[in-house]
Write an enzyme that holds these catalytic residues in place. Structure first.
Site, PDB file in Angstrom:
ATOM      1  N   PRO A  87       0.822  -1.220   0.000  1.00  0.00           N
ATOM      2  CG  PRO A  87      -0.742  -1.525   1.719  1.00  0.00           C
ATOM      3  CD  PRO A  87       0.557  -2.060   1.180  1.00  0.00           C
ATOM      4  CD  GLU A 114       1.765 -11.357   7.706  1.00  0.00           C
ATOM      5  OE1 GLU A 114       1.623 -11.386   8.932  1.00  0.00           O
ATOM      6  OE2 GLU A 114       1.938 -12.380   7.033  1.00  0.00           O
ATOM      7  NE  ARG A 152      -4.303  -5.228 -22.421  1.00  0.00           N
ATOM      8  CZ  ARG A 152      -4.006  -4.084 -23.027  1.00  0.00           C
ATOM      9  NH1 ARG A 152      -3.044  -3.306 -22.587  1.00  0.00           N
ATOM     10  NH2 ARG A 152      -4.680  -3.703 -24.091  1.00  0.00           N
ATOM     11  CG  ASP A 167      -5.956  -0.879 -25.425  1.00  0.00           C
ATOM     12  OD1 ASP A 167      -6.706  -1.090 -26.381  1.00  0.00           O
ATOM     13  OD2 ASP A 167      -5.468  -1.727 -24.702  1.00  0.00           O
TER      14      ASP A 167
HETATM   15  C1  9D3 Z   1      -2.806  -0.762   8.973  1.00  0.00           C
HETATM   16  C2  9D3 Z   1      -1.530  -1.512   8.947  1.00  0.00           C
HETATM   17  N1  9D3 Z   1      -1.443  -2.563   7.938  1.00  0.00           N
HETATM   18  C3  9D3 Z   1      -2.332  -3.670   8.288  1.00  0.00           C
HETATM   19  C4  9D3 Z   1      -1.557  -4.701   9.034  1.00  0.00           C
HETATM   20  C5  9D3 Z   1      -1.755  -1.974   6.656  1.00  0.00           C
HETATM   21  C6  9D3 Z   1      -1.946  -2.928   5.566  1.00  0.00           C
HETATM   22  C7  9D3 Z   1      -0.930  -3.751   5.120  1.00  0.00           C
HETATM   23  C8  9D3 Z   1      -1.153  -4.622   4.047  1.00  0.00           C
HETATM   24  C9  9D3 Z   1      -3.161  -2.975   4.930  1.00  0.00           C
HETATM   25  C10 9D3 Z   1      -3.377  -3.848   3.857  1.00  0.00           C
HETATM   26  C11 9D3 Z   1      -2.373  -4.662   3.462  1.00  0.00           C
HETATM   27  C12 9D3 Z   1      -2.603  -5.579   2.337  1.00  0.00           C
HETATM   28  N2  9D3 Z   1      -2.508  -4.868   1.050  1.00  0.00           N
HETATM   29  C13 9D3 Z   1      -1.484  -5.053   0.246  1.00  0.00           C
HETATM   30  O1  9D3 Z   1      -0.607  -5.834   0.544  1.00  0.00           O
HETATM   31  C14 9D3 Z   1      -1.411  -4.287  -0.973  1.00  0.00           C
HETATM   32  C15 9D3 Z   1      -2.274  -3.289  -1.526  1.00  0.00           C
HETATM   33  C16 9D3 Z   1      -3.494  -2.700  -1.062  1.00  0.00           C
HETATM   34  O2  9D3 Z   1      -4.034  -3.009   0.017  1.00  0.00           O
HETATM   35  N3  9D3 Z   1      -4.080  -1.733  -1.841  1.00  0.00           N
HETATM   36  C17 9D3 Z   1      -3.570  -1.340  -3.038  1.00  0.00           C
HETATM   37  N4  9D3 Z   1      -2.438  -1.846  -3.497  1.00  0.00           N
HETATM   38  C18 9D3 Z   1      -1.815  -2.805  -2.737  1.00  0.00           C
HETATM   39  S1  9D3 Z   1      -0.394  -3.558  -3.158  1.00  0.00           S
HETATM   40  C19 9D3 Z   1      -0.355  -4.489  -1.821  1.00  0.00           C
END
Ligand code: 9D3
Length: 254
Positions: A87, A114, A152, A167
């Site tokens: 994230p 995590e 793609r 596209d």
């Molecule tokens: C609040 C602390 N973390 C929770 C233990 C934050 C968190 C870590 C990992 C929240 C979600 C995640 C899982 N998400 C991903 O690994 C992730 C992701 C996403 O949630 N949204 C957009 N892109 C991505 S890329 C990886």
């Protein structure tokens, strides 16, 4: 191109990567994908992959020793970049997809709700990518999104008919509206120009409608795009249409 995906949930990947265009690309040898289970690199008898964070707090942290064993086993002596789906990463877009499609090999690391030990991020991860500002349960779907968008673009993966060059996001505008037979359905008619056979007018109609959609739905895309003089002219026509509409609406409310 070759993808290696490291994950705690390898079974999540089977459907999407063996179906449709990505599945065909694998069958024809244009792309190969290996999915690796991070847990296979946990050496204790309970095969533990995560632990509580130093300093306390909620959530678990994927262990540096397990992740580095997994990454080094997969990478071998290649110099393929490691992308961590997170994230906190840069938001993935078509431009990044295009850059990744030029590489021979990518290693994608997915976590599952995590964090990873920061030492992995600092010393073994080359790029971090997010797929957008919403919370998922893990990096598995984002890894599949990256594989799909990059695959793609590889030469030979799409037929000529669906050339990736044509596209929507490729030329920075949203797509124009599409119609097929019948020409009239419950008195809903297809725009006359599309039945005319006049290729110049059809091209102009599609350009204008693509601009209309982009103007109404994604004006942010227009700001980034270099418009041709033709496109500027069409956009002025649209601006005139909408300001005329505004004047009409003003009269109505009088
Ligand atoms: C609040 C602390 N973390 C929770 C233990 C934050 C968190 C870590 C990992 C929240 C979600 C995640 C899982 N998400 C991903 O690994 C992730 C992701 C996403 O949630 N949204 C957009 N892109 C991505 S890329 C990886």
């Amino acid at each position: 191109m070759h993808f290696d995906i490291l994950t705690l949930f390898p079974e999540m990947f089977t459907g999407p990567l063996t179906t449709s265009i990505v599945g065909k690309a694998q069958e024809s040898g244009l792309v190969s994908i290996d999915v690796w289970n991070i847990r296979d690199h946990a050496l204790d008898k309970h095969r533990i992959v995560d632990d509580a964070p130093y300093g306390g707090g909620a959530g678990m942290v994927l262990k540096v020793d397990v992740l580095v064993r997994a990454l080094e086993a997969v990478r071998g002596d290649s110099d393929a970049p490691v992308i961590y789906l997170s994230p906190q990463g840069k938001v993935f877009n078509q431009q990044i997809a295009g850059q990744l499609a030029r590489l021979p090999r990518l290693i994608l690391l997915s976590g599952h709700y995590e964090e990873i030990d920061e030492r992995v991020r600092e010393h073994w991860v080359d790029f971090e990518l997010s797929i957008g500002d919403y919370v998922l349960t893990g990096g598995e779907l984002p890894a599949m999104v990256v594989v799909d968008a990059v695959t793609r673009l590889l030469p030979g993966v799409l037929g000529d008919e669906t050339s990736s060059q044509q596209d929507s996001f490729q030329d920075g505008l949203l797509d124009y509206p599409h119609y097929t037979r019948p020409a009239e359905f419950r008195s809903l008619a297809v725009p006359e120009v599309l039945l005319s056979g006049h290729h110049g007018n059809i091209e102009r109609f599609r350009r204008k409608e693509a601009l209309r959609r982009t103007l109404l739905r994604r004006p942010d895309l227009l700001e980034k795009k270099d418009l041709s003089s033709k496109e500027c002219q069409l956009l002025e026509e649209l601006a005139e249409e909408y300001s005329a509409e505004g004047r009409l609406n003003t009269n109505e409310s009088d």
